[in-house]
Design an enzyme around this catalytic site. Structure first.
Site, PDB file in Angstrom:
ATOM      1  N   LYS A 113      81.888 -27.717  57.229  1.00 29.43           N
ATOM      2  CA  LYS A 113      81.966 -26.314  56.829  1.00 29.43           C
ATOM      3  C   LYS A 113      82.089 -25.478  58.093  1.00 29.43           C
ATOM      4  O   LYS A 113      81.209 -25.495  58.959  1.00 29.43           O
ATOM      5  CB  LYS A 113      80.734 -25.885  56.043  1.00 29.43           C
ATOM      6  CG  LYS A 113      80.733 -24.383  55.728  1.00 29.43           C
ATOM      7  CD  LYS A 113      79.438 -23.934  55.072  1.00 29.43           C
ATOM      8  CE  LYS A 113      79.376 -22.409  55.002  1.00 29.43           C
ATOM      9  NZ  LYS A 113      78.118 -21.923  54.394  1.00 29.43           N
ATOM     10  N   GLY A 174      72.640 -14.350  52.245  1.00 26.70           N
ATOM     11  CA  GLY A 174      71.224 -14.102  52.006  1.00 26.70           C
ATOM     12  C   GLY A 174      70.903 -12.815  51.282  1.00 26.70           C
ATOM     13  O   GLY A 174      69.729 -12.484  51.088  1.00 26.70           O
ATOM     14  N   ALA A 200      77.835 -17.874  49.546  1.00 27.36           N
ATOM     15  CA  ALA A 200      77.033 -16.778  50.091  1.00 27.36           C
ATOM     16  C   ALA A 200      76.913 -15.605  49.119  1.00 27.36           C
ATOM     17  O   ALA A 200      77.894 -15.188  48.501  1.00 27.36           O
ATOM     18  CB  ALA A 200      77.567 -16.272  51.430  1.00 27.36           C
ATOM     19  N   GLY A 201      75.696 -15.087  49.010  1.00 33.41           N
ATOM     20  CA  GLY A 201      75.437 -13.892  48.222  1.00 33.41           C
ATOM     21  C   GLY A 201      74.962 -14.128  46.805  1.00 33.41           C
ATOM     22  O   GLY A 201      74.526 -13.194  46.132  1.00 33.41           O
ATOM     23  N   ASN A 222      72.124 -21.398  49.093  1.00 32.65           N
ATOM     24  CA  ASN A 222      70.913 -21.906  49.726  1.00 32.65           C
ATOM     25  C   ASN A 222      69.718 -20.995  49.464  1.00 32.65           C
ATOM     26  O   ASN A 222      68.764 -21.370  48.801  1.00 32.65           O
ATOM     27  CB  ASN A 222      71.137 -22.082  51.226  1.00 32.65           C
ATOM     28  CG  ASN A 222      69.946 -22.662  51.962  1.00 32.65           C
ATOM     29  OD1 ASN A 222      69.938 -22.730  53.178  1.00 32.65           O
ATOM     30  ND2 ASN A 222      68.913 -23.100  51.282  1.00 32.65           N
ATOM     31  N   THR A 223      69.801 -19.753  49.959  1.00 32.76           N
ATOM     32  CA  THR A 223      68.651 -18.855  49.894  1.00 32.76           C
ATOM     33  C   THR A 223      68.192 -18.598  48.472  1.00 32.76           C
ATOM     34  O   THR A 223      66.985 -18.471  48.219  1.00 32.76           O
ATOM     35  CB  THR A 223      68.988 -17.514  50.583  1.00 32.76           C
ATOM     36  OG1 THR A 223      69.488 -17.773  51.892  1.00 32.76           O
ATOM     37  CG2 THR A 223      67.756 -16.633  50.690  1.00 32.76           C
TER      38      THR A 223
END
Length: 271
Positions: A113, A174, A200-201, A222-223
């Protein structure tokens, strides 16, 4: 018909087996890719990864203490998960390329990535540096999955260069704000023929569902799991959200209308 007594896990497995996808020659069942950072401890990380049903997990090489006795790379089951090393924390093409050369030397994988950040405040991708780094990595034989803004032109260029997929953001890293620009994601889907992985997001399961309902190939997050009050439960919710969105996309939603339409027939109504 599915057995009504089947467990949720059995139904998910049946769906996944019937709806595989291909990434750089790999046939995959799960359309959820998850990260390995920000968890409270290793046990929670392991449990959340298992609950997510993911087959690919990302590892931020610059944020892993390779000298630690019990480092992340040591306890991830390589027979169960494909590692996707990423260049989180890199701000130039050169830094990203050096980081991924290290991944190759460690024998992790050539599937990578690519993430080149533009500034530390917004953490938005630097598309110019990403294009430069992608060209260098492809020349060296890497299989590149670039993280970029939701720009259809940049995604098309990366796909034409030979990237195995494109990974446009849903919102800043995040932030948990969800899909901010579905129109751009639709244009990206029209512009490229490689997998489109929203990255993301994403904040909650409904965000993952929306991405899949739009027709995206997969979701990376992830987050949203690691920062949840109950990460393992959220990992399960994300897994279900991705499956629900994919099933809805394949089912074909009803048209959106600007006026009401009765749900019951008017023919034969009592007057």
């Amino acid at each position: 018909m599915s057995d009504p007594n089947s467990s949720t896990g059995d139904l998910l497995d049946q769906h996944a087996a019937a709806d595989t996808w291909t990434l750089a020659g790999r046939t995959l069942r799960s359309r959820l890719i998850v990260g390995t950072g920000k968890y409270a401890d290793a046990a929670t990380t392991r449990a959340a990864l298992a609950a997510s049903g993911a087959e690919i997990v990302t590892v931020a090489l610059r944020r892993v203490d390779l000298s630690a006795k019990d480092n992340l790379l040591g306890w991830i089951d390589r027979d169960r998960y494909t590692l996707l090393p990423n260049t989180a924390g890199c701000y130039t093409a050169e830094d990203a390329v050096r980081t991924l050369r290290l991944a190759r030397e460690l024998g992790i994988a050539d599937l990578v990535k690519l993430e080149v950040i533009g500034d530390p405040k917004t953490l938005l991708p630097d598309n110019e540096q990403t294009l430069r780094a992608a060209a260098m990595l492809l020349e060296e034989g890497f299989t590149v999955l670039p993280y970029v803004t939701d720009d259809p032109i940049v995604c098309r260029k990366l796909a034409q260069m030979g990237c195995a997929a494109v990974m446009p953001l849903a919102a800043p890293i995040g932030s948990g704000m969800g899909i901010r620009n579905p129109h751009n994601l639709r244009m990206i889907l029209d512009a490229v023929e490689v997998p489109v992985i929203v990255d993301a997001g994403v904040g909650t399961a409904s965000d993952a569902t929306v991405a899949m309902e739009l027709g995206c190939t997969a979701v990376l997050l992830n987050t949203a799991i690691a920062a949840a009050q109950q990460p393992v439960a959220m990992a399960t919710a994300m897994r279900l959200g991705v499956v629900a969105g994919r099933m809805a996309y394949r089912a074909g939603r009803m048209p959106v209308r600007g006026h009401a339409v009765a749900s019951s027939p008017s023919h034969g109504a009592i007057e």
